[in-house]
Motif scaffolding. Structure first.
Motif, mmCIF file in Angstrom:
data_model
loop_
_atom_site.group_PDB
_atom_site.id
_atom_site.type_symbol
_atom_site.label_atom_id
_atom_site.label_comp_id
_atom_site.label_asym_id
_atom_site.label_seq_id
_atom_site.Cartn_x
_atom_site.Cartn_y
_atom_site.Cartn_z
ATOM 1 N N GLU A 6 -6.810 11.679 -16.391
ATOM 2 C CA GLU A 6 -6.931 10.219 -16.272
ATOM 3 C C GLU A 6 -6.333 9.688 -14.978
ATOM 4 N N ILE A 7 -5.705 10.533 -14.185
ATOM 5 C CA ILE A 7 -5.028 10.077 -12.971
ATOM 6 C C ILE A 7 -5.959 10.252 -11.783
ATOM 7 N N ARG A 8 -6.151 9.182 -11.021
ATOM 8 C CA ARG A 8 -7.175 9.140 -9.987
ATOM 9 C C ARG A 8 -6.588 9.369 -8.604
ATOM 10 N N GLY A 9 -7.256 10.209 -7.821
ATOM 11 C CA GLY A 9 -6.837 10.406 -6.442
ATOM 12 C C GLY A 9 -7.302 9.243 -5.584
ATOM 13 N N GLU A 10 -6.361 8.382 -5.137
ATOM 14 C CA GLU A 10 -6.749 7.115 -4.537
ATOM 15 C C GLU A 10 -6.441 6.978 -3.053
ATOM 16 N N SER A 11 -5.510 7.726 -2.494
ATOM 17 C CA SER A 11 -5.114 7.444 -1.117
ATOM 18 C C SER A 11 -4.172 8.516 -0.593
ATOM 19 N N THR A 12 -3.845 8.399 0.700
ATOM 20 C CA THR A 12 -2.789 9.218 1.290
ATOM 21 C C THR A 12 -1.438 8.509 1.171
ATOM 22 N N LEU A 13 -1.428 7.199 1.460
ATOM 23 C CA LEU A 13 -0.241 6.361 1.282
ATOM 24 C C LEU A 13 -0.616 5.209 0.370
ATOM 25 N N ARG A 14 0.195 4.939 -0.648
ATOM 26 C CA ARG A 14 -0.109 3.879 -1.606
ATOM 27 C C ARG A 14 1.112 2.981 -1.757
ATOM 28 N N PHE A 15 0.904 1.656 -1.577
ATOM 29 C CA PHE A 15 1.998 0.686 -1.643
ATOM 30 C C PHE A 15 1.660 -0.389 -2.667
ATOM 31 N N THR A 16 2.543 -0.588 -3.646
ATOM 32 C CA THR A 16 2.359 -1.591 -4.684
ATOM 33 C C THR A 16 3.619 -2.444 -4.785
ATOM 34 N N SER A 17 3.461 -3.756 -4.639
ATOM 35 C CA SER A 17 4.590 -4.693 -4.777
ATOM 36 C C SER A 17 5.745 -4.324 -3.854
ATOM 37 N N CYS A 18 5.429 -4.066 -2.593
ATOM 38 C CA CYS A 18 6.459 -3.725 -1.614
ATOM 39 C C CYS A 18 5.938 -4.043 -0.223
ATOM 40 N N SER A 19 6.737 -3.778 0.803
ATOM 41 C CA SER A 19 6.319 -4.006 2.185
ATOM 42 C C SER A 19 6.604 -2.763 3.007
#
Length: 270
Positions: free
Chosen positions: A114-127
């Protein structure tokens, strides 16, 4: 070089470094690193094995709950993970994640169950602040082979992106809901994807690009940039678009439902 030597890196214990609960880590000039790298939790060590809720997110770095992260002059190659092959950051609120003079190459974000390969770098609710990044030949099953922003803010300066694509959206940047990107002095070349060869944005707050080049990027819609349901797109001085192709519309830009678009006079389309 940071290389995850575990052939099953997308399973348990994939993250080389996991930062939680206000922990801080600084990395400079690392070479010959492997899965024995210390895993940090609030200044101490994580238990072994590391909980799968942490390790399945980032192939090398998993950052959450207010941790601080700084990386300078590192090379990260051939790692595999779910979600993000190199770094997954969620809610690192104290200071921006800072990455300087890094090379990210041939990393893979794979889909497992169920876990999807989405990116090399992933940022959620941060800077994040990124300077001098070289990103090339990374792959992902979904979204983007590059950087995914979700309710995040990022500044990119003097960086190079090349030779990446996604069958799902875009090659370099997926800019999601309530996210913003400011890019200066960067090159994006040989990108491909169905929507926005180099950049896809949906629900974004603000995208500002200055003194940057998009070359030989290809998509069905928006050879270089695809922007929808977003607030502001600004193309400032000395932006160059050349040899890009949108096979179904918009060789350089495909824009719909955007409140404000500003294009400076010194922006060149060829």
């Amino acid at each position: 070089e940071l290389i995850n030597t575990n052939p099953f890196g997308f399973e348990d214990n994939s993250a080389l470094v996991s930062l939680l609960n206000g922990a801080e880590a600084k990395f400079t000039g690392f070479s010959e690193m492997n899965t024995q790298l210390a895993q940090i939790l609030a200044g101490g060590s994580l238990p072994t094995p590391v909980p799968t809720t942490v390790t399945k997110t980032g192939g090398v770095f998993a950052i959450a709950q207010g941790a601080r992260f700084f990386a300078n002059n590192i090379v990260v190659k051939r790692n595999k993970a779910n979600f993000s092959s190199v770094l997954d950051c969620a809610s690192a609120n104290f200071e921006p994640v800072t990455i300087t003079n890094a090379t990210l190459q041939a990393n893979e974000a794979q889909t497992l169950e169920e876990i999807r390969g989405e990116s090399t770098l992933r940022f959620t609710s941060c800077s994040a602040n990124i300077t001098g990044l070289s990103m090339s030949s990374n792959t992902a099953t979904r979204k983007t082979a590059g950087i995914f922003l979700n309710t995040a803010t990022m500044t990119v300066t003097n960086s190079n992106f090349s030779d990446q694509g996604s069958a799902d959206y875009t090659g370099f940047f997926y800019i999601g809901v309530d996210s913003s990107l400011t890019m200066t002095g960067s090159r994006l070349e040989n990108a491909r994807g169905p929507k926005g060869g180099a950049i896809f944005a949906s629900g974004a707050q603000n995208i500002t690009i200055s003194d940057s080049r998009f070359k030989n990027c290809q998509a069905n819609y928006g050879g270089a940039i695809y922007l929808t349901s977003s607030n502001i797109l600004t193309l400032n001085q000395s932006c160059y678009f050349s040899q890009n192709r949108g096979t179904s519309g918009g060789d350089d830009l495909y824009v719909e439902d955007v409140e404000t678009i500003t294009v400076a006079k010194a922006v060149y389309f060829a």
